[in-house]
Design an enzyme around this catalytic site. Structure first.
Site, PDB file in Angstrom:
ATOM      1  N   TYR A 123     -14.826   5.007  57.051  1.00 33.79           N
ATOM      2  CA  TYR A 123     -14.527   6.437  56.922  1.00 33.79           C
ATOM      3  C   TYR A 123     -14.290   6.887  58.349  1.00 33.79           C
ATOM      4  O   TYR A 123     -15.225   6.964  59.152  1.00 33.79           O
ATOM      5  CB  TYR A 123     -15.713   7.180  56.299  1.00 33.79           C
ATOM      6  CG  TYR A 123     -15.434   8.648  56.087  1.00 33.79           C
ATOM      7  CD1 TYR A 123     -15.151   9.156  54.818  1.00 33.79           C
ATOM      8  CD2 TYR A 123     -15.434   9.543  57.167  1.00 33.79           C
ATOM      9  CE1 TYR A 123     -14.882  10.510  54.629  1.00 33.79           C
ATOM     10  CE2 TYR A 123     -15.155  10.887  56.979  1.00 33.79           C
ATOM     11  CZ  TYR A 123     -14.886  11.364  55.715  1.00 33.79           C
ATOM     12  OH  TYR A 123     -14.611  12.702  55.527  1.00 33.79           O
ATOM     13  N   THR A 124     -13.030   7.134  58.729  1.00 32.78           N
ATOM     14  CA  THR A 124     -12.690   7.367  60.141  1.00 32.78           C
ATOM     15  C   THR A 124     -12.310   8.824  60.452  1.00 32.78           C
ATOM     16  O   THR A 124     -11.933   9.117  61.590  1.00 32.78           O
ATOM     17  CB  THR A 124     -11.526   6.447  60.587  1.00 32.78           C
ATOM     18  OG1 THR A 124     -10.446   6.605  59.672  1.00 32.78           O
ATOM     19  CG2 THR A 124     -11.941   4.996  60.653  1.00 32.78           C
ATOM     20  N   TYR A 142     -20.085  10.705  61.947  1.00 33.93           N
ATOM     21  CA  TYR A 142     -19.341   9.432  61.979  1.00 33.93           C
ATOM     22  C   TYR A 142     -20.120   8.391  62.789  1.00 33.93           C
ATOM     23  O   TYR A 142     -20.365   7.272  62.315  1.00 33.93           O
ATOM     24  CB  TYR A 142     -17.954   9.687  62.594  1.00 33.93           C
ATOM     25  CG  TYR A 142     -17.167   8.429  62.930  1.00 33.93           C
ATOM     26  CD1 TYR A 142     -16.638   7.625  61.932  1.00 33.93           C
ATOM     27  CD2 TYR A 142     -16.958   8.065  64.267  1.00 33.93           C
ATOM     28  CE1 TYR A 142     -15.905   6.487  62.257  1.00 33.93           C
ATOM     29  CE2 TYR A 142     -16.230   6.926  64.590  1.00 33.93           C
ATOM     30  CZ  TYR A 142     -15.713   6.137  63.579  1.00 33.93           C
ATOM     31  OH  TYR A 142     -15.004   5.006  63.908  1.00 33.93           O
TER      32      TYR A 142
HETATM   33  N1  NAP Z   1      -9.389   4.627  65.059  1.00 33.06           N
HETATM   34  C1  NAP Z   1     -10.117   4.572  66.155  1.00 33.06           C
HETATM   35  O1  NAP Z   1      -9.797   5.180  67.175  1.00 33.06           O
HETATM   36  C2  NAP Z   1     -11.359   3.725  66.190  1.00 33.06           C
HETATM   37  C3  NAP Z   1     -12.128   3.734  67.362  1.00 33.06           C
HETATM   38  C4  NAP Z   1     -13.280   2.942  67.399  1.00 33.06           C
HETATM   39  C5  NAP Z   1     -13.635   2.172  66.300  1.00 33.06           C
HETATM   40  N2  NAP Z   1     -12.884   2.205  65.167  1.00 33.06           N
HETATM   41  C6  NAP Z   1     -13.285   1.380  64.031  1.00 33.06           C
HETATM   42  O2  NAP Z   1     -12.277   0.412  63.841  1.00 33.06           O
HETATM   43  C7  NAP Z   1     -12.198   0.049  62.455  1.00 33.06           C
HETATM   44  C8  NAP Z   1     -10.759   0.154  61.989  1.00 33.06           C
HETATM   45  O3  NAP Z   1     -10.351   1.517  62.152  1.00 33.06           O
HETATM   46  P1  NAP Z   1      -8.863   1.990  61.866  1.00 33.06           P
HETATM   47  O4  NAP Z   1      -8.471   2.882  62.962  1.00 33.06           O
HETATM   48  O5  NAP Z   1      -8.011   0.827  61.495  1.00 33.06           O
HETATM   49  O6  NAP Z   1      -9.132   2.905  60.595  1.00 33.06           O
HETATM   50  P2  NAP Z   1      -8.120   3.396  59.464  1.00 33.06           P
HETATM   51  O7  NAP Z   1      -6.709   3.215  59.889  1.00 33.06           O
HETATM   52  O8  NAP Z   1      -8.602   4.746  59.074  1.00 33.06           O
HETATM   53  O9  NAP Z   1      -8.408   2.366  58.308  1.00 33.06           O
HETATM   54  C9  NAP Z   1      -9.592   2.379  57.595  1.00 33.06           C
HETATM   55  C10 NAP Z   1      -9.302   1.769  56.252  1.00 33.06           C
HETATM   56  O10 NAP Z   1     -10.482   1.860  55.455  1.00 33.06           O
HETATM   57  C11 NAP Z   1     -10.050   2.143  54.152  1.00 33.06           C
HETATM   58  N3  NAP Z   1     -11.089   2.756  53.354  1.00 33.06           N
HETATM   59  C12 NAP Z   1     -11.642   3.989  53.501  1.00 33.06           C
HETATM   60  N4  NAP Z   1     -12.500   4.216  52.512  1.00 33.06           N
HETATM   61  C13 NAP Z   1     -12.493   3.104  51.720  1.00 33.06           C
HETATM   62  C14 NAP Z   1     -13.149   2.759  50.525  1.00 33.06           C
HETATM   63  N5  NAP Z   1     -14.000   3.582  49.906  1.00 33.06           N
HETATM   64  N6  NAP Z   1     -12.902   1.541  49.980  1.00 33.06           N
HETATM   65  C15 NAP Z   1     -12.027   0.700  50.558  1.00 33.06           C
HETATM   66  N7  NAP Z   1     -11.366   0.977  51.701  1.00 33.06           N
HETATM   67  C16 NAP Z   1     -11.600   2.181  52.268  1.00 33.06           C
HETATM   68  C17 NAP Z   1      -8.897   3.106  54.351  1.00 33.06           C
HETATM   69  O11 NAP Z   1      -8.094   3.170  53.206  1.00 33.06           O
HETATM   70  P3  NAP Z   1      -7.366   4.571  52.812  1.00 33.06           P
HETATM   71  O12 NAP Z   1      -6.494   4.906  53.969  1.00 33.06           O
HETATM   72  O13 NAP Z   1      -6.655   4.219  51.570  1.00 33.06           O
HETATM   73  O14 NAP Z   1      -8.482   5.557  52.617  1.00 33.06           O
HETATM   74  C18 NAP Z   1      -8.174   2.477  55.504  1.00 33.06           C
HETATM   75  O15 NAP Z   1      -7.236   1.540  55.049  1.00 33.06           O
HETATM   76  C19 NAP Z   1     -13.184   0.970  61.742  1.00 33.06           C
HETATM   77  O16 NAP Z   1     -14.394   0.289  61.568  1.00 33.06           O
HETATM   78  C20 NAP Z   1     -13.385   2.112  62.721  1.00 33.06           C
HETATM   79  O17 NAP Z   1     -14.647   2.721  62.552  1.00 33.06           O
HETATM   80  C21 NAP Z   1     -11.742   2.967  65.091  1.00 33.06           C
END
Ligand code: NAP
Length: 293
Positions: free
Chosen positions: A63-64, A127
């Site tokens: 959940y981002t 978060y």
């Molecule tokens: N983005 C950043 O800047 C950042 C920074 C530091 C760490 N991170 C970490 O890096 C990792 C990858 O992040 P990201 O940026 O690739 O995030 P993202 O693009 O938001 O992708 C997250 C994915 O999780 C899926 N998801 C959400 N709820 C779900 C559920 N109930 N069941 C199954 N799938 C679900 C989403 O699907 P839907 O889109 O269909 O909801 C999406 O495909 C995460 O662990 C995040 O916390 C991210």
């Protein structure tokens, strides 16, 4: 053949991990997206993990929506913490190695030196709190887990700062961007490469899977202001960037002021070199179609 369950394959990191895993030999990947597996559906999540004899489970879900999480606490908790408990338990029962992604938001950002993995955590946002709970639940339930904390992720896919700047930079003559939050941008292509390297190194018996928490971002340090300037310089977008303080851009969730990660542990353990964020930004921008820019 090494079997991998990749959950969250539709997210910005998940897509990149899937592409890179597909290019490897002797690997069979089963990707899931929210449409095919909602990880808050516990029985379904268990069944999917047990649907094959997977060697690795990579979790790219989260959940981002950092600001929305302040009011959608239960949903953030269900995805970032409760589901991770189930993943850990089921993976442990079946000897599955888990690679899970976490965040610099587990820190409060009051440090002035890069955070090591041992630095005390103190998340200020929902978060960050739910992501920290997820880390703890995973480490307690499955000792065969690697947790990679990363920061400021961007990619040609999904929603991220680079894509927002490219869009706004074309629409406007000037933009105000926060200049007093310091961190490091991280290209999903580099993080995906690290994840593939960890799996490859284990498969080939070069470096066995070494559980624990690791910090990974690109090299270097930037403010969001520096990052925006660099995006416009690399794309010849003529948009003036005006530095502002965080207090001029209030958000529902507080952001860490300083969230630079110390990457010595991952570099030494996995014998990797990490590209500077400016090098990787150029790489990402050049991989984007002209219509994306
Ligand atoms: N983005 C950043 O800047 C950042 C920074 C530091 C760490 N991170 C970490 O890096 C990792 C990858 O992040 P990201 O940026 O690739 O995030 P993202 O693009 O938001 O992708 C997250 C994915 O999780 C899926 N998801 C959400 N709820 C779900 C559920 N109930 N069941 C199954 N799938 C679900 C989403 O699907 P839907 O889109 O269909 O909801 C999406 O495909 C995460 O662990 C995040 O916390 C991210």
């Amino acid at each position: 053949m090494v079997k991998i369950l990749l959950i969250g394959a539709g997210g910005q990191l998940g897509q990149e991990v899937l592409n890179q895993l597909n290019a490897l030999t002797s690997i069979e990947v089963t990707p899931t997206t929210t449409a095919s597996l909602d990880i808050t559906d516990a029985p379904n999540l268990k069944n999917r993990i047990l649907s094959d004899t997977f060697d690795f489970l990579i979790n790219c879900t989260a959940y981002t929506a950092v600001d929305k999480a302040e009011t959608e606490v239960n949903r953030a908790e269900a995805i970032n913490a409760e589901a991770i408990q189930i993943i850990g338990e089921v993976a442990a029962q079946h000897n599955m190695k888990v690679i899970h992604i976490s965040t610099d938001y587990v820190f409060d950002g009051k440090a002035y030196l890069p955070y090591t993995e041992e630095a005390p955590t103190h998340p200020d946002s929902i978060y960050g709190k739910t992501k920290l709970k997820g880390e703890q639940k995973l480490l307690n339930s499955n000792p065969q887990s690697i947790i990679i904390r990363t920061s400021w992720l961007y990619s040609k896919n999904g929603n991220n700062f680079v894509k927002t700047m490219l869009r706004l930079g074309k629409e406007r003559d000037e933009l105000k961007v926060v200049a007093d939050q310091i961190g490091t941008p991280t290209y999903t292509g580099d993080l995906a490469q690290l994840i593939c390297h960890i799996i490859n190194a284990d498969m080939s018996n070069q470096i066995s899977f070494k559980p624990g928490i690791y910090h990974y971002s690109n090299e270097g340090v930037a403010s969001w202001y520096d990052f925006a300037i660099s995006i416009f310089q690399n794309t010849n977008i003529d948009c003036k960037v005006i530095p502002i303080a965080s207090k001029e851009f209030p958000t529902a969730a507080p952001r860490p002021y300083y969230s630079v990660l110390n990457k010595s542990k991952i570099k030494n353990t996995y014998q990797i070199e990490i590209p500077h964020w400016q090098t990787s930004l150029k790489k990402c921008l050049s991989s984007m179609k002209i219509t994306d820019i």
